[in-house]
Design a protein around this motif. Structure first.
Motif, PDB file in Angstrom:
ATOM      1  N   TRP A  67      -4.978  -2.263   4.162  1.00 10.86           N
ATOM      2  CA  TRP A  67      -4.286  -1.263   5.268  1.00 10.86           C
ATOM      3  C   TRP A  67      -4.549  -1.703   6.737  1.00 10.86           C
TER       4      TRP A  67
ATOM      5  N   ARG B 156      -4.137   8.198   8.394  1.00 10.10           N
ATOM      6  CA  ARG B 156      -5.170   7.628   7.932  1.00 10.10           C
ATOM      7  C   ARG B 156      -5.267   6.046   8.011  1.00 10.10           C
TER       8      ARG B 156
ATOM      9  N   ALA C 202      -7.055   9.508   0.449  1.00  5.28           N
ATOM     10  CA  ALA C 202      -6.448   8.692   1.414  1.00  5.28           C
ATOM     11  C   ALA C 202      -5.174   8.306   1.226  1.00  5.28           C
ATOM     12  N   VAL C 203      -4.834   8.549  -0.123  1.00  5.74           N
ATOM     13  CA  VAL C 203      -3.375   7.903  -0.390  1.00  5.74           C
ATOM     14  C   VAL C 203      -2.775   8.927  -1.316  1.00  5.74           C
TER      15      VAL C 203
ATOM     16  N   LEU D  87     -10.064   9.711  -7.707  1.00  6.89           N
ATOM     17  CA  LEU D  87      -9.150   9.008  -6.892  1.00  6.89           C
ATOM     18  C   LEU D  87      -8.566  10.251  -5.699  1.00  6.89           C
TER      19      LEU D  87
ATOM     20  N   LEU E 132     -10.768   2.966  -3.156  1.00  4.23           N
ATOM     21  CA  LEU E 132     -10.521   3.535  -1.838  1.00  4.23           C
ATOM     22  C   LEU E 132     -11.769   3.727  -0.874  1.00  4.23           C
ATOM     23  N   ASP E 133     -12.808   3.521  -0.950  1.00  2.57           N
ATOM     24  CA  ASP E 133     -13.767   3.692  -0.175  1.00  2.57           C
ATOM     25  C   ASP E 133     -13.464   2.693   1.318  1.00  2.57           C
TER      26      ASP E 133
ATOM     27  N   LEU F 182      -0.550   5.298  -5.089  1.00  3.77           N
ATOM     28  CA  LEU F 182      -1.258   4.753  -6.245  1.00  3.77           C
ATOM     29  C   LEU F 182      -0.675   5.467  -7.416  1.00  3.77           C
TER      30      LEU F 182
ATOM     31  N   GLU G 254       0.821  -1.238  -0.061  1.00  2.00           N
ATOM     32  CA  GLU G 254       0.021  -0.056   0.109  1.00  2.00           C
ATOM     33  C   GLU G 254       0.950   1.240  -0.181  1.00  2.00           C
TER      34      GLU G 254
ATOM     35  N   TRP H 285     -10.466  11.395  -2.638  1.00  4.71           N
ATOM     36  CA  TRP H 285     -10.688  10.624  -1.405  1.00  4.71           C
ATOM     37  C   TRP H 285      -9.647  11.087  -0.363  1.00  4.71           C
TER      38      TRP H 285
ATOM     39  N   LEU I  44      -7.934  -1.454  -1.638  1.00  5.80           N
ATOM     40  CA  LEU I  44      -6.780  -0.809  -0.819  1.00  5.80           C
ATOM     41  C   LEU I  44      -6.909  -0.879   0.529  1.00  5.80           C
ATOM     42  N   VAL I  45      -8.101  -0.181   1.193  1.00  6.77           N
ATOM     43  CA  VAL I  45      -8.319   0.098   2.327  1.00  6.77           C
ATOM     44  C   VAL I  45      -8.470  -1.042   3.272  1.00  6.77           C
TER      45      VAL I  45
END
Length: 532
Positions: A266, A281, A176-177, A171, A256-257, A144, A141, A174, A262-263
């Motif tokens: 993590w 995160r 998130a990354v 993307l 990414l939700d 991206l 992870e 989000w 991916l989530v």
């Protein structure tokens, strides 16, 4: 005439193997809920009770105990002396359940990937699962890399470029990354992305006369593919451009939700990233996967560290605000007034930086919920849902908030629809469904939802199972769950404490609350109550 022989527990259970061992528990329960809500079962209370009993007993590892006698006593209210024999009620009901299951899978459940069947001659259900082609166990992870989508067809180059741009934009929303986009003729992504923890998103767009097929693949820099999706898009009223925009939003959410490819990975990794915002995160998603007080405090420490480094990105502010609200809602706050004030301040700062930050509106809804301001809860929930219509987790949360505000029927329908399509949402989502079904008096579905919940310091699993089992008339099993509740929370023996646990931070009509409390009280053994 000789008594009819009792069917034995055949198949895997009879051979000592657990028939539920090889299937995802959440998938079984999500499918069970859809079966119970289908036309074949919706109004057949005894068939619903039969199916819920044998499925939940099997999932609990007690398949070897299922027999005509136990089903009659535990599911069909035949009394403690029931043995079967000349009373064929269990066998007749089993036949009806088998026919109803066949009707479901040839009708409303034709496309189900999980199959629940009741083999002839047995009362132990079997589960078979044909998972989709995606593989959620992504091992790497923290970044991206998006390659330009390849184009096939005369009109494809323009559509592929638009799809790539839209996908990258969604993307990045989000937050998130880190998301990096290849520019085309540059070096190979494996050279650019030296870190082995990055993922690579690639794919293609095949254009036809008035439609296209968009395919995306999520892999790592070593070339392995971990997840893929192919979508056929048609030109609607807004044309292909509008269809591409909607597709990119849905695809970004799938990655990414909260239940994205991916989530999910993590929350499973042991190590944490060094970068403070990313570390915060990851801690947040670990809390979502296991919502316990210890996770809250760990996530708060990481979020505070990121904010102390000077990072004031809207999503990070929202995460820190949400954690303060969670402290209050989980009753682990030393100063509820202060935590709610911090949550509100950070959420409003996030909205000031980005008016489209849906998560901040969910935080404000949570603050209003803790304060009992139900119109504000609905207002913020609707705003957040409108800003994140492609996010399954957000749509589920909106449904939960609608239910918490008192509209349980609408809220439960909304949550059920989301969870049906996205069963990988965190297991605590079933807490809301279990409570909602209890409030609505649908104890079979409440038991199905509560069966996925474990025992923890907030004993919602055994509490809702006790209430549901009591409502179904399964007294012995309900007593076991009630005893477990009192072991975890002895103060629940007092009516006021039980009221607070059942209806904490939610709006439940007095008559419904009284009914649920009475169902629990009815199955608490007197000697246990005296001990507490």
């Amino acid at each position: 005439m000789a008594p009819a022989t009792e069917p034995t527990s055949q198949g895997e259970a009879a051979e000592g193997r657990d028939p539920a061992a090889a299937v995802p528990r959440e998938q079984v329960l999500a499918t069970l809920d859809r079966i119970l809500g289908s036309p074949s079962f919706r109004h057949a209370e005894r068939s619903r009770a039969f199916l819920v009993y044998v499925v939940t007993e099997t999932l609990a590892g007690r398949a070897s105990r299922i027999s005509e006698r136990t089903v009659g006593r535990g599911a069909l209210d035949r009394g403690p002396r029931f043995t079967g024999g000349n009373d064929a009620s269990v066998r007749v009901r089993a036949s009806r359940v088998r026919r109803a299951l066949e009707e479901f899978y040839t009708g409303a459940g034709e496309g189900e990937s999980m199959s629940i069947t009741l083999p002839s001659g047995s009362y132990v259900p079997t589960f078979s699962w044909a998972p989709e082609s995606s593989t959620p166990d992504v091992a790497r992870e923290l970044g991206l890399w998006v390659e330009p989508l390849a184009a096939v067809g005369e009109a494809a180059p323009l559509l592929a470029a638009l799809a790539t741009d839209a996908l990258v934009r969604h993307l990045r929303q989000w937050s998130a990354v880190p998301v990096e986009e290849a520019t085309g003729e540059g070096p190979n992504c494996s050279e650019v992305v030296a870190q082995p923890r990055w993922h690579v998103l690639s794919g293609s767009v095949v254009a036809y006369e008035s439609s296209l097929r968009a395919t995306v693949l999520l892999g790592d820099t070593g070339g392995a593919t971990h997840w893929s999706r192919a979508s056929d898009l048609s030109a609607g009223a807004g044309g292909l451009f509008e269809a591409v925009e909607a597709w990119s939003a849905v695809t970004a959410a799938a990655i990414l939700d909260h239940d994205g490819a991916l989530v999910r990975s993590w929350s499973q990794r042991q190590e944490s990233p060094r970068d403070p915002p990313l570390r915060a995160r990851v801690a947040w998603f670990r809390y979502l996967a296991e919502p316990i007080p210890e996770r809250i405090e760990a996530a708060i420490a990481d979020a505070d560290g990121a904010l102390a480094s000077g990072e004031r990105e809207p999503r990070l502010l929202s995460i820190r605000a949400a954690l303060s609200t969670s402290r209050v809602l989980q009753r682990c706050s030393d100063d509820e007034v202060k935590d709610l004030a911090v949550a509100e301040e950070l959420a409003r700062e996030a909205i000031a930086l980005d008016a489209g930050e849906a998560h901040a509106h969910f935080v404000l809804a949570g603050v209003a919920r803790a304060r009992g301001e139900w119109p504000l809860v609905l207002e913020h929930a609707r705003t957040a849902a409108g800003l994140s219509r492609h996010s399954p987790a957000s749509q589920f949360t909106a449904g939960a908030l609608v239910a918490a505000s008192g509209d349980w029927s609408v809220g439960v329908d909304r949550m059920t629809a989301v969870l049906s399509e996205h069963p990988h949402l965190p297991s605590n989502a079933h807490t809301w469904l279990a409570l909602g079904h209890c409030v609505l008096g649908d104890y079979a579905r409440a038991l199905g939802a509560a069966s996925v919940l474990g025992d923890d310091a907030l004993p919602f699993g055994p509490l809702y199972r006790a209430i549901a089992l009591s409502g179904l008339g399964f007294v012995d099993r309900a007593q076991d769950e009630a005893i477990r509740v009192l072991e975890l929370r002895p103060e629940v023996a007092a009516d006021a404490a039980l009221n607070g646990l059942v209806a904490r931070d939610v709006h439940v009509a007095a008559r419904d609350l009284d009914r649920l409390v009475q169902l629990f009280a009815d199955v608490v053994p007197p000697h246990v109550l005296g001990d507490h």
